[in-house]
Design a protein around this motif. Structure first.
Motif, PDB file in Angstrom:
ATOM      1  N   GLN A 216      43.593  72.262  43.187  1.00 60.32           N
ATOM      2  CA  GLN A 216      43.738  72.106  41.738  1.00 60.32           C
ATOM      3  C   GLN A 216      42.619  71.238  41.167  1.00 60.32           C
ATOM      4  O   GLN A 216      42.078  70.362  41.844  1.00 60.32           O
ATOM      5  CB  GLN A 216      45.078  71.446  41.405  1.00 60.32           C
ATOM      6  CG  GLN A 216      46.281  72.338  41.512  1.00 60.32           C
ATOM      7  CD  GLN A 216      47.560  71.603  41.120  1.00 60.32           C
ATOM      8  OE1 GLN A 216      47.607  70.380  41.105  1.00 60.32           O
ATOM      9  NE2 GLN A 216      48.606  72.352  40.817  1.00 60.32           N
ATOM     10  N   VAL A 217      42.297  71.476  39.912  1.00 57.61           N
ATOM     11  CA  VAL A 217      41.413  70.588  39.156  1.00 57.61           C
ATOM     12  C   VAL A 217      42.295  69.753  38.244  1.00 57.61           C
ATOM     13  O   VAL A 217      43.064  70.311  37.444  1.00 57.61           O
ATOM     14  CB  VAL A 217      40.369  71.371  38.347  1.00 57.61           C
ATOM     15  CG1 VAL A 217      39.546  70.416  37.480  1.00 57.61           C
ATOM     16  CG2 VAL A 217      39.451  72.161  39.283  1.00 57.61           C
ATOM     17  N   ARG A 218      42.215  68.441  38.393  1.00 53.19           N
ATOM     18  CA  ARG A 218      43.062  67.526  37.635  1.00 53.19           C
ATOM     19  C   ARG A 218      42.209  66.605  36.768  1.00 53.19           C
ATOM     20  O   ARG A 218      41.089  66.241  37.119  1.00 53.19           O
ATOM     21  CB  ARG A 218      43.891  66.668  38.586  1.00 53.19           C
ATOM     22  CG  ARG A 218      45.010  67.431  39.301  1.00 53.19           C
ATOM     23  CD  ARG A 218      46.280  67.319  38.503  1.00 53.19           C
ATOM     24  NE  ARG A 218      47.398  68.017  39.122  1.00 53.19           N
ATOM     25  CZ  ARG A 218      48.662  67.807  38.805  1.00 53.19           C
ATOM     26  NH1 ARG A 218      48.973  66.912  37.883  1.00 53.19           N
ATOM     27  NH2 ARG A 218      49.631  68.478  39.378  1.00 53.19           N
ATOM     28  N   HIS A 219      42.790  66.230  35.626  1.00 51.61           N
ATOM     29  CA  HIS A 219      42.129  65.270  34.726  1.00 51.61           C
ATOM     30  C   HIS A 219      42.580  63.864  35.107  1.00 51.61           C
ATOM     31  O   HIS A 219      43.759  63.637  35.384  1.00 51.61           O
ATOM     32  CB  HIS A 219      42.496  65.556  33.275  1.00 51.61           C
ATOM     33  CG  HIS A 219      41.674  64.803  32.284  1.00 51.61           C
ATOM     34  ND1 HIS A 219      40.346  65.093  32.041  1.00 51.61           N
ATOM     35  CD2 HIS A 219      41.971  63.753  31.471  1.00 51.61           C
ATOM     36  CE1 HIS A 219      39.878  64.270  31.117  1.00 51.61           C
ATOM     37  NE2 HIS A 219      40.840  63.444  30.765  1.00 51.61           N
ATOM     38  N   LEU A 234      45.488  59.586  38.280  1.00 53.08           N
ATOM     39  CA  LEU A 234      45.831  60.959  37.929  1.00 53.08           C
ATOM     40  C   LEU A 234      47.078  61.035  37.060  1.00 53.08           C
ATOM     41  O   LEU A 234      47.569  62.127  36.769  1.00 53.08           O
ATOM     42  CB  LEU A 234      46.034  61.787  39.204  1.00 53.08           C
ATOM     43  CG  LEU A 234      44.820  61.886  40.130  1.00 53.08           C
ATOM     44  CD1 LEU A 234      45.194  62.634  41.400  1.00 53.08           C
ATOM     45  CD2 LEU A 234      43.659  62.578  39.437  1.00 53.08           C
ATOM     46  N   GLY A 235      47.591  59.866  36.676  1.00 47.11           N
ATOM     47  CA  GLY A 235      48.808  59.821  35.875  1.00 47.11           C
ATOM     48  C   GLY A 235      49.991  59.386  36.704  1.00 47.11           C
ATOM     49  O   GLY A 235      50.919  60.161  36.919  1.00 47.11           O
ATOM     50  N   GLY A 236      49.933  58.144  37.195  1.00 50.30           N
ATOM     51  CA  GLY A 236      51.011  57.617  38.009  1.00 50.30           C
ATOM     52  C   GLY A 236      50.649  57.449  39.468  1.00 50.30           C
ATOM     53  O   GLY A 236      51.279  56.678  40.181  1.00 50.30           O
ATOM     54  N   VAL A 237      49.662  58.190  39.926  1.00 48.39           N
ATOM     55  CA  VAL A 237      49.207  58.110  41.313  1.00 48.39           C
ATOM     56  C   VAL A 237      47.687  58.027  41.321  1.00 48.39           C
ATOM     57  O   VAL A 237      47.018  58.764  40.594  1.00 48.39           O
ATOM     58  CB  VAL A 237      49.669  59.330  42.136  1.00 48.39           C
ATOM     59  CG1 VAL A 237      49.157  59.238  43.566  1.00 48.39           C
ATOM     60  CG2 VAL A 237      51.184  59.435  42.139  1.00 48.39           C
ATOM     61  N   ASP A 238      47.153  57.134  42.161  1.00 43.48           N
ATOM     62  CA  ASP A 238      45.706  56.997  42.293  1.00 43.48           C
ATOM     63  C   ASP A 238      45.197  57.862  43.437  1.00 43.48           C
ATOM     64  O   ASP A 238      45.800  57.913  44.519  1.00 43.48           O
ATOM     65  CB  ASP A 238      45.312  55.546  42.552  1.00 43.48           C
ATOM     66  CG  ASP A 238      45.560  54.659  41.349  1.00 43.48           C
ATOM     67  OD1 ASP A 238      45.780  55.211  40.257  1.00 43.48           O
ATOM     68  OD2 ASP A 238      45.529  53.423  41.504  1.00 43.48           O
ATOM     69  N   GLY A 239      44.098  58.555  43.199  1.00 42.62           N
ATOM     70  CA  GLY A 239      43.427  59.324  44.243  1.00 42.62           C
ATOM     71  C   GLY A 239      42.081  58.708  44.549  1.00 42.62           C
ATOM     72  O   GLY A 239      41.480  58.039  43.702  1.00 42.62           O
ATOM     73  N   LEU A 240      41.595  58.920  45.779  1.00 43.34           N
ATOM     74  CA  LEU A 240      40.298  58.367  46.180  1.00 43.34           C
ATOM     75  C   LEU A 240      39.213  59.426  46.049  1.00 43.34           C
ATOM     76  O   LEU A 240      39.305  60.509  46.633  1.00 43.34           O
ATOM     77  CB  LEU A 240      40.345  57.862  47.624  1.00 43.34           C
ATOM     78  CG  LEU A 240      39.002  57.396  48.196  1.00 43.34           C
ATOM     79  CD1 LEU A 240      38.443  56.213  47.408  1.00 43.34           C
ATOM     80  CD2 LEU A 240      39.124  57.051  49.670  1.00 43.34           C
ATOM     81  N   LEU A 241      38.208  59.087  45.283  1.00 41.34           N
ATOM     82  CA  LEU A 241      37.008  59.911  45.168  1.00 41.34           C
ATOM     83  C   LEU A 241      35.924  59.235  45.989  1.00 41.34           C
ATOM     84  O   LEU A 241      35.355  58.233  45.558  1.00 41.34           O
ATOM     85  CB  LEU A 241      36.599  60.043  43.696  1.00 41.34           C
ATOM     86  CG  LEU A 241      35.270  60.746  43.394  1.00 41.34           C
ATOM     87  CD1 LEU A 241      35.269  62.167  43.938  1.00 41.34           C
ATOM     88  CD2 LEU A 241      34.983  60.741  41.903  1.00 41.34           C
ATOM     89  N   HIS A 242      35.669  59.762  47.200  1.00 40.43           N
ATOM     90  CA  HIS A 242      34.689  59.137  48.085  1.00 40.43           C
ATOM     91  C   HIS A 242      33.288  59.333  47.534  1.00 40.43           C
ATOM     92  O   HIS A 242      32.999  60.336  46.853  1.00 40.43           O
ATOM     93  CB  HIS A 242      34.795  59.728  49.496  1.00 40.43           C
ATOM     94  CG  HIS A 242      34.082  58.926  50.532  1.00 40.43           C
ATOM     95  ND1 HIS A 242      32.765  59.151  50.875  1.00 40.43           N
ATOM     96  CD2 HIS A 242      34.496  57.866  51.281  1.00 40.43           C
ATOM     97  CE1 HIS A 242      32.403  58.284  51.805  1.00 40.43           C
ATOM     98  NE2 HIS A 242      33.429  57.488  52.075  1.00 40.43           N
ATOM     99  N   GLN A 262      36.224  55.765  32.450  1.00 42.89           N
ATOM    100  CA  GLN A 262      35.685  57.090  32.150  1.00 42.89           C
ATOM    101  C   GLN A 262      36.693  58.181  32.501  1.00 42.89           C
ATOM    102  O   GLN A 262      37.350  58.130  33.534  1.00 42.89           O
ATOM    103  CB  GLN A 262      34.389  57.300  32.941  1.00 42.89           C
ATOM    104  CG  GLN A 262      33.712  58.637  32.702  1.00 42.89           C
ATOM    105  CD  GLN A 262      32.420  58.765  33.508  1.00 42.89           C
ATOM    106  OE1 GLN A 262      31.918  57.788  34.052  1.00 42.89           O
ATOM    107  NE2 GLN A 262      31.890  59.968  33.585  1.00 42.89           N
ATOM    108  N   GLU A 263      36.827  59.187  31.638  1.00 44.79           N
ATOM    109  CA  GLU A 263      37.698  60.317  31.895  1.00 44.79           C
ATOM    110  C   GLU A 263      36.897  61.438  32.556  1.00 44.79           C
ATOM    111  O   GLU A 263      35.823  61.803  32.079  1.00 44.79           O
ATOM    112  CB  GLU A 263      38.328  60.819  30.594  1.00 44.79           C
ATOM    113  CG  GLU A 263      39.255  59.807  29.939  1.00 44.79           C
ATOM    114  CD  GLU A 263      39.979  60.390  28.737  1.00 44.79           C
ATOM    115  OE1 GLU A 263      39.998  61.631  28.604  1.00 44.79           O
ATOM    116  OE2 GLU A 263      40.530  59.611  27.944  1.00 44.79           O
ATOM    117  N   ILE A 264      37.436  61.962  33.660  1.00 43.72           N
ATOM    118  CA  ILE A 264      36.718  62.994  34.404  1.00 43.72           C
ATOM    119  C   ILE A 264      37.696  64.043  34.929  1.00 43.72           C
ATOM    120  O   ILE A 264      38.897  63.792  35.038  1.00 43.72           O
ATOM    121  CB  ILE A 264      35.921  62.404  35.591  1.00 43.72           C
ATOM    122  CG1 ILE A 264      36.878  61.673  36.548  1.00 43.72           C
ATOM    123  CG2 ILE A 264      34.813  61.500  35.118  1.00 43.72           C
ATOM    124  CD1 ILE A 264      36.206  61.215  37.833  1.00 43.72           C
TER     125      ILE A 264
END
Length: 413
Positions: A216-219, A234-242, A262-264
């Motif tokens: 999925q592509v998420r904002h 991601l809206g309640g949960v943090d994801g790691l962008l290496h 920044q919004e990505i």
């Protein structure tokens, strides 16, 4: 009896009909805001604001005379004038306090009526666990005052997870609240923003894990930066962008690409619900610079690039953002050299000749030695590319980039 005695003039009959219609309209208008004729102390009734003065307002509750609400009985908030709370024609709920003065003026309170309704809602919220939202209206010793229809109190320890040294930023904010303690007799309502936030965050996490899928592509919003990557909310949960997934090119630090807040859009690469981990990618939602690279970089042509990395077997040269090529050590100079640094250093802008292009494996083989020979023989043409300070020349176009290929396992032939 003369039959004429039973016959009324036509105009009198019309007047009677008009009066009857007016009486009905008045009755309906009265019932719209006060269904009862008599009011008693302790009653909560509806009335219409019919007059406003500096000291209070008059309210028609359908009694024999209007009732009065003094300024201090209009709101539990500190107000300067009645217009801060009501305006002419408003239909409001009021609490009947009693009568005052020799003429027995009906004394009313909007504040008491609002508080009665507020206590009811607070008790229902406490029983059901409902999260309320209310504005912070005052900072007091030990916490915050919120308007929940009455003065509610948030202790400092219940404002946030950590210690809050400055409560000023919360003033005026509408905050989520969980009812902690209620005592009508002591007029005490204790609420917690901290607990409410934890409940809301857990609900968001549960919802996200139920809907998120790999691919999925998420904002999201950049929450923080580290040396190895960025954490994306991601809206309640943090994801790691290496850092390796941020760009098609090589970057030294995430701050070169992102900034906090920044919004990505990011792609979900991997999910681990048991460990509550989400791996994200940014370059996957960006144009791939290697698409069409074989048409762009023709074998035998000359290009100008920047040395971005040295290895024992050669030097990597960037041709454009995300597209690097390898100049093998044997292609750096006409004579035999011991190491690439004998000829070039990181940051050097050099001419290279395209020897081969393998877009599928993201590999381009280059030669500095052959490019130097061709230039010495006057081989530069309009097909060759060069970059100069201030912009591109007619010979070529601006080409700068970061390393994009995984050349760490390159073997020296």
């Amino acid at each position: 009896m003369d039959e004429r005695e039973h016959t009324m003039p036509e105009d009198t009959t019309e007047q009677a009909k008009n009066q009857e219609h007016e009486d009905i309209m008045n009755m309906e208008d009265s019932l719209a805001y006060a269904p009862m004729e008599d009011v008693h102390p302790g009653d909560i009734v509806e009335g219409k604001v019919v007059h406003i003065s500096n000291d209070g307002v008059l309210v028609d509750v359908g009694a024999k005379s209007e009732g009065i609400i003094h300024l201090q009985d209009l709101s539990h908030r500190r107000i300067e004038r009645p217009e801060d709370v009501v305006k002419l024609g408003d239909v409001i709920s009021v609490y009947v306090l009693g009568y005052e003065g020799e003429e027995g003026v009906l004394k009313l309170s909007k504040k008491r009526a609002d508080e009665q309704e507020a206590w009811k809602k607070l008790e229902e919220a406490q029983e059901s666990g409902q999260i309320l939202h209310a504005p912070v209206v005052e900072i007091v010793k030990g916490g915050l005052v919120v308007d929940v229809g009455l003065r509610g109190f948030i202790p400092a320890s219940h404002i946030a997870r950590g210690y809050v040294s400055d409560m000023t930023p919360y003033l005026g904010q509408v905050v989520p609240l969980k009812v902690v303690e209620l005592d009508r007799n002591k007029r005490r309502a204790i609420l917690s923003r901290k607990i409410a936030m934890e409940i809301e965050e857990n609900a968001k996490k549960e919802q996200l894990w139920q809907t998120i899928q790999e691919g999925q592509v998420r904002h999201g919003v950049v929450k923080s930066l580290t040396d190895f990557g960025a954490f994306i909310d991601l809206g309640g949960v943090d994801g790691l962008l290496h850092i390796s997934e941020m760009s098609w090119g090589r970057i030294n630090h995430p701050s070169e690409v992102l900034e906090v807040g920044q919004e990505i859009d990011v792609k979900v690469l991997r999910l681990d619900p048991e460990k509550n981990k989400i791996s994200l990618g940014l370059r996957q939602v960006l144009p791939n610079p290697w698409e069409g690279v074989e048409e762009k970089y023709r074998v035998g042509q000359l290009y100008q690039g920047v040395v971005v990395r040295l290895a024992g077997f050669g030097a990597f040269v960037e041709l454009e953002p995300g597209v690097d090529g390898l100049v093998h050590i044997s292609q750096l100079a006409p004579e035999r050299i011991h190491q690439p640094s004998d000829v070039v250093t990181v940051g050097d802008r050099i001419w290279v000749k395209i020897l081969s292009v393998d877009a599928a494996n993201k590999r381009i083989s280059l030669s500095k030695r052959q490019a130097d020979e061709d230039i010495a023989n006057g081989a530069l043409s309009s097909h060759d590319h060069i970059e100069e300070d201030g912009g591109s020349t007619t010979i070529g176009e601006h080409l700068n980039a970061y390393h994009a290929g995984n050349w760490d396992d390159e073997k020296e032939p």
